[in-house]
Design an enzyme around this catalytic site. Structure first.
Site, PDB file in Angstrom:
ATOM      1  N   ASP A  80      34.991  44.609  44.687  1.00 45.20           N
ATOM      2  CA  ASP A  80      35.095  45.269  43.377  1.00 45.20           C
ATOM      3  C   ASP A  80      34.915  44.270  42.233  1.00 45.20           C
ATOM      4  OD1 ASP A  80      37.632  44.140  44.169  1.00 45.20           O
ATOM      5  OD2 ASP A  80      38.562  45.198  42.495  1.00 45.20           O
ATOM      6  N   GLU A 141      40.639  44.304  44.585  1.00 45.70           N
ATOM      7  CA  GLU A 141      41.330  43.030  44.324  1.00 45.70           C
ATOM      8  C   GLU A 141      41.726  42.985  42.859  1.00 45.70           C
ATOM      9  OE1 GLU A 141      41.803  38.705  43.374  1.00 45.70           O
ATOM     10  OE2 GLU A 141      40.499  40.168  42.459  1.00 45.70           O
TER      11      GLU A 141
END
Ligand code: ZN
Length: 384
Positions: A80, A141
């Site tokens: 991400d 994350e």
């Protein structure tokens, strides 16, 4: 052996696939295809459902191709990216990859992902003997390490390895702070601001007094604190009855983290204690509701850990200078260590991350890939 052109092109391809936190599906599918072509068994866990995203963590397992008794190795990066990170237009300027200035680059952490894939390609092409390798590409994350938090590490064979998620290739981060996340609700008393303000307790004022007393920012060399969000108030003619404050504290020292967290809570409680009202035979008092959660534990991988020694040995072989260091940020490695693995964080060349000025020097990217390849090779011969 690293194919620079291929690595660069793959990085650019990944950067062009939007993958904000909780929306990593497209990039995960691209990576699944890539890793399966390289001979991995790929599964996607249920972390996506747990965090309300459209895909889970990607776990790829490669069998060992050496008879030497070598330890399985974890290689991990996150899929991400932060906002603004949609429709990224990467611009190549010599060896520097940057953006058009309207989005982040997403080199955090597509650079880590691309490096891992390139190393695995080189291993396959050249039939380089290696230990079992577990690849984990996490989701979310940037949303608080929640993809890694949902990961069941019992699905992995590796108990040690690397996260590729930091800037300078010259550093191996082995220490990172623990962090607490805080939410304070400051309660006042609602009243008409023009007709009867004396029957109100202004929650914004209480919160402001509390914050004014707080030590924030850099507390000491290993401790930081922040109030990052303030929400409250309904209208200019209403004495506000609630303010929500969101903040955090981080420290490499658990005791200091506890003290700083209590200090912030205490400042608000002391401010609230100053605001009492009595009318119509009733006593009113400002008050604070505190919600404090451990965001993640600290990372503290000792210098003597085999993974650290492996990185040093690889750096020596390549004539590079890699220093172990501490960071003020948290990353998936914090969570892996918390779950009992021994994982350090190696740099990839990403710079000025989490800003629209993010850029990456491809020379660093190639160097990092060479390092990872060397680490995998050394690990295969059981080098400690
Ligand atoms: Zn990152």
């Amino acid at each position: 052996m690293i194919d620079r052109e291929r690595l660069k092109n793959f990085l650019i391809e990944l950067i062009k696939i939007d993958s904000l936190s909780r929306r990593e599906l497209d990039v995960a599918m691209r990576l699944k295809r890539e890793l399966e072509n390289l001979g991995a068994e790929v599964t996607i866990d249920n972390a996506g459902e747990m965090v309300g995203g459209n895909v889970g963590n990607l776990i790829a397992t490669f069998p060992a191709s050496t008879t030497t008794a070598s330890q399985p190795l974890l290689l991990s990066a996150h899929m991400d990216t932060v906002v603004p990170g949609e429709g990224i237009v990467p611009i190549l300027d010599g060896d520097i990859l940057r953006t058009d200035g309207t989005t982040v680059l997403g080199g955090d952490d597509k650079s880590g992902v691309a490096i891992i894939c390139e190393v695995l390609r080189v291993i396959k092409e050249n039939r380089i003997p290696c230990s079992a390798i577990d690849v984990v590409f996490t989701i979310c994350e940037e949303a608080g390490l929640i993809g890694a938090k949902c990961l069941d590490v019992d699905r992995l064979r590796a108990r040690t390895g690397l996260v590729l998620d930091s800037d300078s290739v010259g550093f191996l981060f082995t220490r990172a702070p623990a962090a607490n996340r805080m939410e304070f609700r400051v309660h006042g008393l609602e009243a008409h601001a023009g007709v009867c303000p004396e029957k109100g307790i202004n929650a914004i004022k209480v919160a402001a007094e509390g914050i004014a007393q707080m030590k924030l920012g850099r507390i000491d060399y290993e401790t930081t604190a922040n109030i990052g969000v303030v929400e409250g108030g309904m209208a200019v003619n209403i004495v506000p009855n609630q303010v929500i404050l969101k903040g955090e504290a981080r420290s490499h020292d658990p005791e200091k983290l506890k003290r700083q967290t209590e200090h912030m809570q205490h400042c608000l409680e002391a401010a609230a204690a100053q605001h009492t009202l009595e009318f119509d035979g009733k006593r009113h008092q400002a008050r604070v509701e505190s919600k404090i959660d451990r965001d993640y534990d600290r990372m503290d991988v000792p210098e003597s850990a085999p993974i650290v020694q492996l990185v040093h040995a690889a750096a020596r072989n390549l004539n590079l200078d890699v220093k172990t260091s501490a960071t003020g940020g948290g990353c998936d490695a914090n969570v892996f260590n918390q779950k009992g693995l021994v994982v350090a964080n190696l740099g990839t060349g990403m710079r000025e991350i989490h800003t629209v000025n993010e850029w990456l020097d491809l020379k660093d990217l190639y160097l990092s890939a060479q390092m990872v390849l060397e680490i995998v090779k050394l690990n295969a011969v059981g080098n400690k």
